[in-house]
Design a protein around this motif. Structure first.
Motif, PDB file in Angstrom:
ATOM      1  N   LEU A  49     -24.939  10.989  14.259  1.00 12.30           N
ATOM      2  CA  LEU A  49     -25.328  11.182  16.174  1.00 12.30           C
ATOM      3  C   LEU A  49     -26.133  12.568  15.746  1.00 12.30           C
ATOM      4  O   LEU A  49     -26.831  12.821  16.219  1.00 12.30           O
ATOM      5  N   TYR A  50     -26.122  13.346  14.662  1.00 17.73           N
ATOM      6  CA  TYR A  50     -26.464  14.904  14.431  1.00 17.73           C
ATOM      7  C   TYR A  50     -27.943  14.532  14.176  1.00 17.73           C
ATOM      8  O   TYR A  50     -29.461  15.059  15.255  1.00 17.73           O
ATOM      9  N   ASP A  51     -28.351  13.367  13.562  1.00 18.84           N
ATOM     10  CA  ASP A  51     -29.679  13.064  12.523  1.00 18.84           C
ATOM     11  C   ASP A  51     -30.672  12.537  14.200  1.00 18.84           C
ATOM     12  O   ASP A  51     -31.852  12.479  14.862  1.00 18.84           O
ATOM     13  N   TRP A  52     -29.577  11.116  15.197  1.00 22.28           N
ATOM     14  CA  TRP A  52     -29.793  10.724  16.336  1.00 22.28           C
ATOM     15  C   TRP A  52     -30.502  12.003  17.750  1.00 22.28           C
ATOM     16  O   TRP A  52     -31.456  11.630  17.569  1.00 22.28           O
ATOM     17  N   PHE A  53     -29.649  12.974  17.701  1.00 19.00           N
ATOM     18  CA  PHE A  53     -30.348  14.015  18.181  1.00 19.00           C
ATOM     19  C   PHE A  53     -31.643  14.251  17.780  1.00 19.00           C
ATOM     20  O   PHE A  53     -32.262  14.856  18.911  1.00 19.00           O
ATOM     21  N   ILE A  54     -31.846  15.065  16.714  1.00 24.63           N
ATOM     22  CA  ILE A  54     -32.838  16.033  15.905  1.00 24.63           C
ATOM     23  C   ILE A  54     -34.438  14.494  15.850  1.00 24.63           C
ATOM     24  O   ILE A  54     -35.442  15.180  16.792  1.00 24.63           O
ATOM     25  N   LYS A  55     -33.906  13.094  15.830  1.00 20.99           N
ATOM     26  CA  LYS A  55     -34.766  12.279  15.866  1.00 20.99           C
ATOM     27  C   LYS A  55     -35.660  12.210  16.757  1.00 20.99           C
ATOM     28  O   LYS A  55     -36.657  11.956  18.297  1.00 20.99           O
ATOM     29  N   GLU A  56     -34.520  12.232  18.824  1.00 26.30           N
ATOM     30  CA  GLU A  56     -34.813  11.708  19.800  1.00 26.30           C
ATOM     31  C   GLU A  56     -35.729  13.268  20.612  1.00 26.30           C
ATOM     32  O   GLU A  56     -36.659  13.014  20.998  1.00 26.30           O
ATOM     33  N   LEU A  57     -35.447  14.168  20.044  1.00 32.12           N
ATOM     34  CA  LEU A  57     -35.484  15.605  20.513  1.00 32.12           C
ATOM     35  C   LEU A  57     -36.950  15.804  19.824  1.00 32.12           C
ATOM     36  O   LEU A  57     -37.586  16.522  20.060  1.00 32.12           O
ATOM     37  N   GLU A  58     -37.608  15.649  18.646  1.00 34.08           N
ATOM     38  CA  GLU A  58     -38.722  15.707  17.912  1.00 34.08           C
ATOM     39  C   GLU A  58     -38.717  16.708  17.420  1.00 34.08           C
ATOM     40  O   GLU A  58     -39.418  17.485  17.757  1.00 34.08           O
ATOM     41  N   ILE A  59     -37.553  17.487  16.632  1.00 32.74           N
ATOM     42  CA  ILE A  59     -37.602  18.880  15.693  1.00 32.74           C
ATOM     43  C   ILE A  59     -37.215  18.482  14.482  1.00 32.74           C
ATOM     44  O   ILE A  59     -36.711  17.457  14.412  1.00 32.74           O
ATOM     45  N   TYR A  60     -37.079  20.048  13.912  1.00 35.18           N
ATOM     46  CA  TYR A  60     -37.412  19.798  12.709  1.00 35.18           C
ATOM     47  C   TYR A  60     -35.650  19.323  12.320  1.00 35.18           C
ATOM     48  O   TYR A  60     -34.859  20.072  12.959  1.00 35.18           O
ATOM     49  N   ALA A  61     -35.574  18.763  11.132  1.00 39.43           N
ATOM     50  CA  ALA A  61     -34.059  18.612  11.182  1.00 39.43           C
ATOM     51  C   ALA A  61     -34.258  18.874  10.458  1.00 39.43           C
ATOM     52  O   ALA A  61     -34.378  18.626   8.237  1.00 39.43           O
ATOM     53  N   PRO A  62     -32.962  19.313   9.997  1.00 35.72           N
ATOM     54  CA  PRO A  62     -31.986  19.835   9.008  1.00 35.72           C
ATOM     55  C   PRO A  62     -31.240  19.096   8.250  1.00 35.72           C
ATOM     56  O   PRO A  62     -31.079  17.870   8.731  1.00 35.72           O
ATOM     57  N   GLN A  63     -30.694  19.037   6.669  1.00 33.84           N
ATOM     58  CA  GLN A  63     -29.764  18.016   5.732  1.00 33.84           C
ATOM     59  C   GLN A  63     -27.952  18.445   6.770  1.00 33.84           C
ATOM     60  O   GLN A  63     -27.834  19.387   5.896  1.00 33.84           O
ATOM     61  N   GLN A  64     -27.785  17.432   7.296  1.00 31.86           N
ATOM     62  CA  GLN A  64     -26.576  17.891   7.181  1.00 31.86           C
ATOM     63  C   GLN A  64     -25.799  17.530   5.392  1.00 31.86           C
ATOM     64  O   GLN A  64     -26.220  16.331   5.449  1.00 31.86           O
ATOM     65  N   ILE A  65     -24.806  17.933   5.065  1.00 31.93           N
ATOM     66  CA  ILE A  65     -24.586  17.576   3.719  1.00 31.93           C
ATOM     67  C   ILE A  65     -22.948  18.074   4.236  1.00 31.93           C
ATOM     68  O   ILE A  65     -21.820  19.086   4.280  1.00 31.93           O
ATOM     69  N   GLU A  66     -21.740  17.211   3.514  1.00 30.92           N
ATOM     70  CA  GLU A  66     -20.560  17.296   4.012  1.00 30.92           C
ATOM     71  C   GLU A  66     -19.657  17.493   2.181  1.00 30.92           C
ATOM     72  O   GLU A  66     -20.043  16.878   1.441  1.00 30.92           O
ATOM     73  N   PHE A  67     -18.400  18.511   2.462  1.00 33.52           N
ATOM     74  CA  PHE A  67     -17.623  18.848   1.058  1.00 33.52           C
ATOM     75  C   PHE A  67     -16.042  18.591   1.655  1.00 33.52           C
ATOM     76  O   PHE A  67     -15.952  18.389   2.677  1.00 33.52           O
ATOM     77  N   ALA A  68     -15.716  18.398   0.784  1.00 33.33           N
ATOM     78  CA  ALA A  68     -14.091  18.496   1.162  1.00 33.33           C
ATOM     79  C   ALA A  68     -13.236  19.846   1.801  1.00 33.33           C
ATOM     80  O   ALA A  68     -13.499  20.276   1.086  1.00 33.33           O
TER      81      ALA A  68
END
Ligand code: ATP
Ligand code: MG
Length: 555
Positions: free
Chosen positions: A236-255
């Protein structure tokens, strides 16, 4: 030995190598709705640590999109705690609320693209229509409003024309999506509530999912590091960024970090404070950063702990004794040794001259010669620990009993001759003789004594209150409870023991809050924030014994 890279460092090095990024820019994004805890410390060390390692930057971003639970008190404490841990965001102090106008424009953009709509369903209706993991949801009857109508309604939401809960703005994605978060998630809600920064400027507030990624994007964050529960949010994070056509950071998850014998959620910690089960957020039993600080944990120890546990991709629970081990390791290097008696018993040295005082040399830290020596006054009447005398000693008891000789730390060898009891039968006074040839604890004839005990001179000692802390909960996992009970039922009733009849050596007269000491043979202690020269208070940070190294080396 070169440490191998963790999985986030691997991603970063790959991105730098491939040219995807030329720099590393992380952020630490706390919500100011409580005080930071050791889990946050882990995240702070990770985010600031990565930026430092790769010569990048870290922003502090207060994620302040829930006006009802947030407060400037929390903002201030968060900043304080990060600085204390040893990290700096320089002038990059940002607030999600700084972006409210931009986020509003982003929402308008989605409406114009036909990707968002104003919905009048109540929260309950929406929940009912959302479907389940196995069944598709139902489309809202408001889903097909025209773009113009949506634009009009959304601007009127902003103007305050509707009461709380009357309408929301939702993304128009897919009510049958296998990821439930894609089933037309709410982007904005109406909340006529005062905000600690924007005050009454807004009565609509963006939801986390619509604020977080966009804030990352606005700040040009390269690697947006968060905990595992956000993994399902990433598409969803990526979907918003794509639809808004704005700079895309990369989300990375850890425990996320979990620790034994404590709870970590801010909601639960708030409950402990509100129900007065602890004294405050900085109660030394709390897993909060300010609590650990008051307890005497050091920033270096916490940073070392964060490094040692590393980062994982799967949830786990870390043994709190590992944290205590790190604390001990650091304190062992830096703390001056002093003598303090927690349970005093009077010792009278019958053959020592009355009204005579000697200044004995004491080593401040055997681990660090540069810390030098100090003088400790010695006289005829001393306090020792009650436990260091026994009327009827068992076989292997080497400390004082009638006829036994022990060494007084930095002092003389003394031999017990008799003792006195009160009417209740409790030993209240021990009589000894000393050997004047043994000053400094050496024996000219080479005779051995088995025990060395600590002491303070009665007339020189200072009274002190000493607070002994134990684990806040009795269970490794406080969430494991009997039916119908919650974590509160697992609180340890003996987590705090206050000793009010203690005596410390006179060198501690001007000890200031947060100063650390090792009380010889007892443990590491720290001057409490409420301590005054005329009313000394010490908190036990950790006992001397390290059960973790014992566990770890036992095979
Ligand atoms: P809590 O559940 O304790 O209230 P939170 O995740 O809601 O914590 P935030 O203020 O949103 O608290 O967290 C700020 C940052 O700290 C986030 O990036 C979050 O992932 C991270 N964080 C929070 N708790 C932990 C933890 N136990 N271990 C590692 N990182 C954590
Ligand atoms: Mg949160």
């Amino acid at each position: 030995m070169e440490k191998s890279l963790n999985f986030i460092e691997e991603i970063i090095e790959e991105d730098l190598k491939s040219g995807k990024h030329s720099t590393v820019h992380t952020r630490f994004p706390p919500e100011p709705n409580g005080y930071l805890h050791i889990g946050h410390a882990k995240s702070i060390c990770l985010n600031f640590g990565l930026a430092k390692k790769y010569n990048g930057l870290t922003n502090l971003r207060l994620d302040d999109t829930n006006p009802t639970t947030e407060d400037t008190e929390y903002v201030d404490s968060i900043k304080n705690d990060i600085r204390w841990l040893g990290f700096s965001w320089d002038d990059r102090e940002f607030y999600a609320s700084d972006y409210f106008e931009t986020l509003y424009e982003y929402a308008v953009k989605l409406i114009k693209k036909g990707k968002a709509y104003v919905c009048d369903l109540t929260a309950e209706e929406m929940a009912q229509q959302r479907g389940t993991v196995t069944a598709a949801g139902k489309e809202s009857p408001y889903r097909n409003r025209s773009i113009d109508e949506n634009l009009d309604l959304f601007s009127r939401m902003r103007k305050g024309e509707f009461p709380d809960g009357a309408k929301v703005l939702r993304a128009k994605i897919d009510m049958a999506h296998s990821n439930m978060l894609f089933r037309d998630p709410v982007l904005y809600r109406i909340l006529h509530s005062h905000h600690h920064r924007t005050e009454n400027n807004w009565c609509i507030y963006p939801m986390y999912d619509f604020a977080h990624g966009q804030s990352d994007s606005i700040e040009k964050i390269t690697h947006s590091i968060c905990t595992l529960e956000f993994e399902v949010h990433r598409p969803l994070y990526d979907w918003f960024i794509k639809e808004l056509e704005i700079y895309a950071p990369q989300q990375i998850e850890f425990a996320r970090l979990n620790l034994t014998y404590t709870v970590m959620s801010k909601r639960k910690l708030l409950r402990l404070v509100q129900e007065k089960l602890v004294t405050s957020w900085d109660d030394p039993r709390m897993p909060t950063i300010c609590g650990m600080r008051r307890r005497g944990y050091t920033p270096a120890a916490i940073r070392h702990f964060a490094e040692m546990i590393g980062i994982a991709k799967r949830d786990n629970i870390i043994d709190v004794t590992l944290l205590e081990h790190c604390v001990r390791e650091d304190l062992n290097k830096i703390t001056p040794r002093v003598m303090a008696v927690l349970n005093p018993l009077k010792v009278i040295i019958d053959n020592y001259p009355d009204n005579f005082v000697e200044e004995l040399d004491a080593v401040n830290n055997p681990e660090d010669e540069t810390m030098g020596k100090r003088k400790v006054p010695f006289s005829k009447i001393l306090y020792i620990e009650k436990e260091d005398f026994m009327e009827n000693p068992p076989k292997k008891y080497y400390r004082l009993s009638v006829g036994k000789e022990v060494r007084l730390r930095y002092g003389y060898l003394i031999t017990c001759t008799s003792f006195l009891k009160d009417e209740k039968g409790e030993v209240i006074e021990v009589h000894c003789t000393y050997d004047p040839e043994t000053r400094g604890g050496t024996t000219p004839d080479g005779r051995k004594v088995q025990a060395t005990i600590h002491w303070v001179s009665v007339q020189h000692s200072l009274p002190a209150e000493i607070r002994l802390y134990d684990r806040l909960f009795c269970k490794e996992n406080p969430e494991e409870t009997d039916e119908g009970k919650d974590f509160i039922s697992n609180l340890n009733p003996n987590s705090l023991k206050i000793l009010r009849n203690c005596f410390v050596e006179p060198s501690l007269k001007n000890a200031k809050p947060e100063e650390h000491f090792q009380f010889e043979r007892i443990g590491y202690f720290c001057v409490d924030s409420d301590s005054k020269t005329e009313n000394l208070i010490f908190n036990r940070t950790v006992a001397l014994k390290d059960s973790w190294t014992k566990e770890a080396t036992k095979q």
